[in-house]
Structures are given as structure tokens and as C-alpha cells.
Write an enzyme that holds these catalytic residues in place. Structure first.
Site, PDB file in Angstrom:
ATOM      1  N   GLY A  33       1.009  -1.101  -0.143  1.00  0.00           N
ATOM      2  CA  GLY A  33       0.161   0.118  -0.069  1.00  0.00           C
ATOM      3  C   GLY A  33       0.844   1.343  -0.028  1.00  0.00           C
ATOM      4  O   GLY A  33       2.020   1.141  -0.257  1.00  0.00           O
ATOM      5  N   LEU A  35       0.495   3.757  -2.142  1.00  0.00           N
ATOM      6  CA  LEU A  35       0.892   3.485  -3.639  1.00  0.00           C
ATOM      7  C   LEU A  35       1.549   4.731  -4.108  1.00  0.00           C
ATOM      8  O   LEU A  35       1.210   5.740  -3.923  1.00  0.00           O
ATOM      9  CB  LEU A  35      -0.404   3.049  -4.441  1.00  0.00           C
ATOM     10  N   GLY A  38       5.519   4.281  -8.781  1.00  0.00           N
ATOM     11  CA  GLY A  38       6.259   2.638  -9.100  1.00  0.00           C
ATOM     12  C   GLY A  38       5.217   1.698  -9.076  1.00  0.00           C
ATOM     13  O   GLY A  38       5.125   0.939 -10.031  1.00  0.00           O
ATOM     14  N   HIS A  39       4.322   1.651  -8.165  1.00  0.00           N
ATOM     15  CA  HIS A  39       3.365   0.573  -8.223  1.00  0.00           C
ATOM     16  C   HIS A  39       2.312   0.874  -9.226  1.00  0.00           C
ATOM     17  O   HIS A  39       2.040  -0.190  -9.857  1.00  0.00           O
ATOM     18  CB  HIS A  39       2.478   0.558  -6.525  1.00  0.00           C
ATOM     19  N   ASP A 152      13.384  -2.775  -5.432  1.00  0.00           N
ATOM     20  CA  ASP A 152      13.893  -3.943  -4.477  1.00  0.00           C
ATOM     21  C   ASP A 152      14.562  -5.109  -5.298  1.00  0.00           C
ATOM     22  O   ASP A 152      13.777  -5.956  -5.461  1.00  0.00           O
ATOM     23  CB  ASP A 152      12.341  -4.574  -3.839  1.00  0.00           C
TER      24      ASP A 152
HETATM   25  O1  PAF Z   1       7.640  -5.049  -1.960  1.00  0.00           O
HETATM   26  C1  PAF Z   1       6.820  -4.920  -1.312  1.00  0.00           C
HETATM   27  O2  PAF Z   1       5.833  -4.123  -1.288  1.00  0.00           O
HETATM   28  C2  PAF Z   1       6.662  -6.288  -0.173  1.00  0.00           C
HETATM   29  O3  PAF Z   1       7.762  -6.627   0.124  1.00  0.00           O
HETATM   30  C3  PAF Z   1       5.591  -7.298  -0.996  1.00  0.00           C
HETATM   31  C4  PAF Z   1       6.362  -8.109  -2.156  1.00  0.00           C
HETATM   32  C5  PAF Z   1       4.391  -6.768  -1.236  1.00  0.00           C
HETATM   33  C6  PAF Z   1       5.543  -8.604  -0.010  1.00  0.00           C
HETATM   34  O4  PAF Z   1       4.720  -7.992   1.247  1.00  0.00           O
END
Ligand code: PAF
Length: 286
Positions: A33, A35, A38-39, A152
Site C-alpha cells: 500500500g 501506492l 512505481g506501483h 527492490d
Molecule cells: O515489495 C513489497 O511491497 C513487499 O515486500 C511485498 C512484495 C508486497 C511482500 O509483502
């Protein structure tokens, strides 16, 4: 968009979709969340490639090694729901902690070869928690494809390998890091930075960029390349560098010697005014 809070309703909604669309593909974007762009870029890619897109928002307690980081994690479900609606998401899955973990899991997943480097060295239990929640979510959603950000980088490498090792029948897509105008990698944590800290944080990407610029001019000395990045980052008095490493892109092993054609990732974690930020860049770039 359906907003779903239980596993039962998620299963029903997905089986309904699959009954009506036997060849329909399901794309999945797991998130915690708060957001940002990137999301949204992951959602857009998922929307392009699939007939049904599921987004989950779950702040996974098992992946926080620092309890203050967990309690301070920013949350804004109303804003997130409206962003998901704008991206034409089909299902927004918002499970509670009790729904995701009715019992404390007894199983543990590990992958020492990829976990005991970079962030894993400093965040005991973090990637084990990520693997557990992601594999649980994969089992619940059974997507055809799942989308993660390259910011990440270690997480992405671990999830790719977990998907292979556990034979999850799905594709993993790693999407480019989205950045602010000054290069700072977008992150839900950036809201915790004051205006001044925000300026110091922009030195993180600047350091990585200058290091790659030196590489492009022919510098093959690993220690010097790391030093260039570290010096720029530390020129911000609010920055404390946790690590700068140059690693092999798939195994994440430290590289000892660079040759002309060596591909690598330079990755770092930096505390800016107490906020832990990560970033990385690939050589050669895309
Ligand atoms: O990257 C993230 O936001 C979290 O590590 C994920 C992949 C949703 C797992 O909780």
C-alpha cells in the site's frame, strides 16, 4: 472494481472470472500500500497483459525486523483504492492480519545464498517473511503473471528463484525503478523525509550515477567505483551509508574483478535522517 477482504470471497471471485473466461489471464501486483508511481507502473503493465488484474495491499508483519518500522509504515487505504480504480483494477484484496495468518505460520522459507548479502545482512528475517507472504499470496491468487519493482532488486531476485524452486506456474516481471525528478527512487518511505532530508536523499542516486559514469569512462576498479558512490552519498550530512556493494545480477555475489564485459548491479542502503532507503543501478543499463 471489487474490494475483497476475505480469502473465501477472493477464491469465489477468481473462480467466477475463470468460469466466464477460461482462457483469461490473471495478473497480480502484491503491495504493502501507500501506492506511488512505481506501483502504478506495475499495475499498468499487468493491465496490458491480462484480462483480470488483482492488487493486494497487506502490510506484512513477518517482514519487519524493526517493530517501529512496522507501526510507522504509512497507510492510506482510501487514496490507494481510488488509485486502483483509476488503473482499472478488477480485484483489490485487502486481507486483515487474522485473514492472512489465522495461526502463526510454523513453516519457514529460506534461501541463504541470496538472502545473506546486501539488505539481508542487516535485516534478519526480512526476506524469509517476504517469501512466506508472497508464496501464500501466489497460492491464493494463482496468477499467470506477477509484477515487482526492480528498486527492490534483491527481493525480485529471491522471488524469481523461489518461483522456480517451488515450481509456481507463473511468470515474474521485474519493472524499472520509477524516480523523482532528481533521481530519488520512489518509495512509500519517502513521505517520512523532511524537505531538507529529501535533498540529502537525492545524493543516493547521484552517487550511483557518478559511479556508473566512472565505469563508462573505463574505470574497472571495484573499490574505486564503490568509493565514488559512497563519497557522494556521505557528502550529505544527514546520510549514513549502510552498504554499497557491486554484485553479480543473478547470484547477487560480490564481484571481485571487473572485466570489460562484466555485467553488474551496484546496490546500496542508506539511512537519511533515520529513514532507511535503498537504490540500485544495473550495468550496462537497459
Ligand atoms: O515489495 C513489497 O511491497 C513487499 O515486500 C511485498 C512484495 C508486497 C511482500 O509483502
Amino acid at each position: 472494481m471489487q474490494i475483497i477482504k476475505t480469502i473465501n470471497d477472493l477464491t469465489l471471485a477468481l473462480s467466477e472470472f475463470r468460469k466466464k473466461n477460461p482462457a483469461g489471464r490473471v495478473g497480480f501486483v502484491p503491495t504493502m500500500g501507500f501506492l506511488h508511481e512505481g506501483h502504478l507502473s506495475l499495475m499498468k503493465k499487468a493491465r496490458e497483459q491480462n484480462e483480470c488484474v488483482v492488487v493486494s495491499i497487506f502490510v506484512n508483519p513477518l517482514q519487519f525486523n524493526n517493530p517501529d518500522d512496522f507501526t510507522g509504515y504509512p497507510v492510506n487505504i482510501e487514496r490507494d483504492s481510488s488509485l486502483c480504480k483509476d488503473e482499472k483494477i478488477d480485484i483489490l484484496f485487502l486481507p486483515s492480519k487474522e485473514e492472512m495468518y489465522p495461526e502463526t505460520p510454523l513453516i519457514s522459507l529460506n534461501m541463504p545464498a541470496l538472502v545473506e548479502t546486501l539488505c539481508g545482512k542487516y535485516r534478519a528475517g526480512h526476506f524469509e517473511g517476504v517469501m512466506l507472504v508472497v508464496s501464500r499470496l501466489f497460492h491464493l491468487v494463482m496468477p499467470d503473471s506477477a509484477y515487482f519493482g526492480k528498486k527492490d532488486y534483491q527481493q525480485l531476485a529471491i522471488i524469481k528463484r523461489m518461483t522456480k524452486d517451488l515450481a509456481f506456474p507463473l511468470n515474474i516481471f521485474g519493472m524499472p525503478t520509477m524516480r523523482e525528478r532528481d533521481g530519488l527512487a520512489m518509495s512509500s518511505r519517502n513521505v517520512r523525509l523532511s524537505a531538507q532530508a529529501r535533498e540529502h536523499a537525492s545524493l543516493i542516486n547521484r552517487g550511483l550515477k557518478l559511479s556508473l559514469q566512472a565505469r563508462s569512462k573505463g574505470n574497472l576498479n571495484i573499490e574505486e567505483l564503490k568509493e565514488i558512490a559512497r563519497d557522494v552519498m556521505e557528502s550529505g550530512s544527514m546520510n549514513r551509508v549502510e552498504y554499497v556493494q557491486i554484485v553479480e545480477p543473478n547470484t547477487l555475489m560480490d564481484i571481485e574483478y571487473l572485466e570489460d564485459d562484466t555485467e553488474f548491479v551496484i546496490a546500496c542502503a542508506v539511512y537519511t535522517d533515520g529513514v532507511r532507503l535503498i537504490d540500485n543501478m544495473e550495468w550496462p543499463g537497459e
